[in-house]
Design an enzyme around this catalytic site. Structure first.
Site, mmCIF file in Angstrom:
data_model
loop_
_atom_site.group_PDB
_atom_site.id
_atom_site.type_symbol
_atom_site.label_atom_id
_atom_site.label_comp_id
_atom_site.label_asym_id
_atom_site.label_seq_id
_atom_site.Cartn_x
_atom_site.Cartn_y
_atom_site.Cartn_z
ATOM 1 N N MET A 1 0.837 -1.167 0.000
ATOM 2 C CA MET A 1 0.000 0.000 0.000
ATOM 3 C C MET A 1 0.893 1.244 0.000
ATOM 4 S SD MET A 1 -2.983 1.251 2.649
ATOM 5 C CE MET A 1 -2.081 0.899 4.131
ATOM 6 N N PRO A 2 1.013 1.923 -1.133
ATOM 7 C CA PRO A 2 1.829 3.141 -1.187
ATOM 8 C C PRO A 2 1.213 4.259 -0.353
ATOM 9 C CG PRO A 2 1.389 2.302 -3.389
ATOM 10 C CD PRO A 2 0.527 1.527 -2.443
ATOM 11 N N TYR A 3 2.076 5.056 0.233
ATOM 12 C CA TYR A 3 1.658 6.206 1.030
ATOM 13 C C TYR A 3 2.465 7.402 0.547
ATOM 14 C CZ TYR A 3 1.240 9.290 5.078
ATOM 15 O OH TYR A 3 1.009 10.362 5.903
ATOM 16 N N LYS A 35 1.396 0.443 -9.311
ATOM 17 C CA LYS A 35 0.707 0.270 -8.031
ATOM 18 C C LYS A 35 -0.802 0.308 -8.232
ATOM 19 C CE LYS A 35 4.299 -0.105 -5.453
ATOM 20 N NZ LYS A 35 4.595 -1.337 -4.744
ATOM 21 N N VAL A 41 -2.539 5.643 -0.837
ATOM 22 C CA VAL A 41 -2.977 6.690 0.087
ATOM 23 C C VAL A 41 -2.181 7.957 -0.196
ATOM 24 C CG1 VAL A 41 -3.105 7.366 2.518
ATOM 25 C CG2 VAL A 41 -3.548 4.987 1.850
#
Length: 67
Positions: A1-3, A35, A41
């Site tokens: 989950m990229p932030y 992604k 996020v």
């Protein structure tokens, strides 16, 4: 989950501009890193210009000087 955390000064940033930042940052991660946008996020932190400094001065002071 990229932030992704975007920090900007709180100067005339409309909800539309923030939406464009969120969409653009999300799409960049999709395009470059493949992604999943549904798990990406993006958080935008707006920092008052009194709390952001460059070269020993706050942005507030620099803006008043025209820098």
């Amino acid at each position: 989950m990229p932030y992704v955390n975007i920090k900007i000064t709180n100067e005339n940033v409309t909800p539309e501009k923030k939406a464009a930042l969120i969409k653009g940052a999300t799409q960049l991660l999709v395009d470059v890193l493949d992604k999943n946008p549904n798990t990406t996020v993006v958080v935008i932190d707006e920092v008052h210009t009194d709390n952001w400094g460059i070269a020993g001065e706050s942005i507030t002071v620099r803006r008043k000087k025209g820098q």
